[in-house]
Design a protein around this motif. Structure first.
Motif, PDB file in Angstrom:
ATOM      1  N   ARG A   1       0.837  -1.208   0.000  1.00 48.54           N
ATOM      2  CA  ARG A   1       0.000   0.000   0.000  1.00 48.54           C
ATOM      3  C   ARG A   1       0.869   1.255   0.000  1.00 48.54           C
ATOM      4  O   ARG A   1       0.592   2.217  -0.711  1.00 48.54           O
ATOM      5  CB  ARG A   1      -0.933  -0.010   1.202  1.00 48.54           C
ATOM      6  N   ARG A   2       1.922   1.252   0.819  1.00 48.50           N
ATOM      7  CA  ARG A   2       2.831   2.420   0.849  1.00 48.50           C
ATOM      8  C   ARG A   2       3.511   2.627  -0.499  1.00 48.50           C
ATOM      9  O   ARG A   2       3.622   3.748  -0.982  1.00 48.50           O
ATOM     10  CB  ARG A   2       3.892   2.234   1.933  1.00 48.50           C
TER      11      ARG A   2
ATOM     12  N   ARG B   1       2.481   1.563  -3.450  1.00 46.78           N
ATOM     13  CA  ARG B   1       1.483   1.989  -4.435  1.00 46.78           C
ATOM     14  C   ARG B   1       1.092   3.451  -4.207  1.00 46.78           C
ATOM     15  O   ARG B   1       0.958   4.224  -5.159  1.00 46.78           O
ATOM     16  CB  ARG B   1       0.256   1.094  -4.356  1.00 46.78           C
ATOM     17  N   SER B   2       0.900   3.851  -2.941  1.00 48.30           N
ATOM     18  CA  SER B   2       0.548   5.234  -2.619  1.00 48.30           C
ATOM     19  C   SER B   2       1.664   6.192  -3.053  1.00 48.30           C
ATOM     20  O   SER B   2       1.405   7.250  -3.653  1.00 48.30           O
ATOM     21  CB  SER B   2       0.286   5.369  -1.124  1.00 48.30           C
ATOM     22  N   GLY B   3       2.895   5.811  -2.729  1.00 48.11           N
ATOM     23  CA  GLY B   3       4.039   6.645  -3.147  1.00 48.11           C
ATOM     24  C   GLY B   3       4.127   6.743  -4.664  1.00 48.11           C
ATOM     25  O   GLY B   3       4.365   7.822  -5.218  1.00 48.11           O
ATOM     26  N   TRP B   4       3.939   5.604  -5.317  1.00 41.78           N
ATOM     27  CA  TRP B   4       3.982   5.607  -6.784  1.00 41.78           C
ATOM     28  C   TRP B   4       2.863   6.479  -7.363  1.00 41.78           C
ATOM     29  O   TRP B   4       3.095   7.242  -8.287  1.00 41.78           O
ATOM     30  CB  TRP B   4       3.859   4.166  -7.295  1.00 41.78           C
ATOM     31  N   ASP B   5       1.671   6.380  -6.799  1.00 42.54           N
ATOM     32  CA  ASP B   5       0.547   7.209  -7.259  1.00 42.54           C
ATOM     33  C   ASP B   5       0.827   8.692  -7.033  1.00 42.54           C
ATOM     34  O   ASP B   5       0.513   9.533  -7.878  1.00 42.54           O
ATOM     35  CB  ASP B   5      -0.751   6.797  -6.555  1.00 42.54           C
ATOM     36  N   ASN B   6       1.433   9.006  -5.884  1.00 43.37           N
ATOM     37  CA  ASN B   6       1.775  10.410  -5.600  1.00 43.37           C
ATOM     38  C   ASN B   6       2.803  10.934  -6.599  1.00 43.37           C
ATOM     39  O   ASN B   6       2.678  12.061  -7.097  1.00 43.37           O
ATOM     40  CB  ASN B   6       2.303  10.567  -4.177  1.00 43.37           C
TER      41      ASN B   6
ATOM     42  N   ARG C   1       3.383   9.760  -9.613  1.00 40.54           N
ATOM     43  CA  ARG C   1       2.745   9.844 -10.931  1.00 40.54           C
ATOM     44  C   ARG C   1       1.852  11.088 -11.015  1.00 40.54           C
ATOM     45  O   ARG C   1       1.869  11.820 -12.014  1.00 40.54           O
ATOM     46  CB  ARG C   1       1.914   8.589 -11.189  1.00 40.54           C
TER      47      ARG C   1
END
Length: 142
Positions: free
Chosen positions: A37-38, A40-45, A47
């Motif tokens: 989750r971290r 993915r969240s970091g990657w989404d941020n 992006r």
């Protein structure tokens, strides 16, 4: 992102069960889930930030292009006005020249009349009121 198929997930679960054992597997799964989750969240941020920067750059590029087009149109208008003003200025100069010459000749040939009453004031001595005409006027009452 990394794509994991159902077969790969089952294989990973079996390896984790063998390596960690049944007691530590649920805690490891929770930790792995939180880590994912971290990530993915970091990657989404990251992006989202990159997309915002790209949008901002696109807006800046559009604004620069619009400013360049506006400046080009403004220069075209200035050139057009200059092309119109030059012939008009020549026409105005050609019209003013004879009119100015005629006005100068008219001023030289005519005398400027004095103000009305200026000659009468010059003839009267200071301090004496003007005399009434003899015989009076028909509107005068005694």
């Amino acid at each position: 992102m990394i794509e994991i198929s159902l077969g790969k997930m089952v294989l990973l679960a079996l390896i984790a069960l063998i390596v960690l054992g049944p007691e530590k597997l649920p805690a490891a799964a929770r930790t792995a889930g939180a880590l994912m989750r971290r990530v993915r969240s970091g990657w989404d941020n990251v992006r989202a930030e990159v997309e915002r920067e790209l949008e901002i750059e696109e807006i800046r590029r559009t604004a620069r292009d619009a400013a360049a087009r506006a400046e080009a149109v403004q220069n075209e208008l200035k050139d057009g006005l200059t092309k119109v003003h030059e012939p008009l200025g020549q026409v105005v100069a050609e019209v003013k020249a004879p009119v100015a010459a005629e006005s100068a000749q008219a001023l030289e040939s005519t005398e400027v009349p004095e103000e009305p009453g200026a000659s009468m004031q010059a003839e009267l001595p200071l301090g004496e009121p003007p005399e009434k005409p003899a015989g009076g006027s028909p509107h005068e009452h005694n």
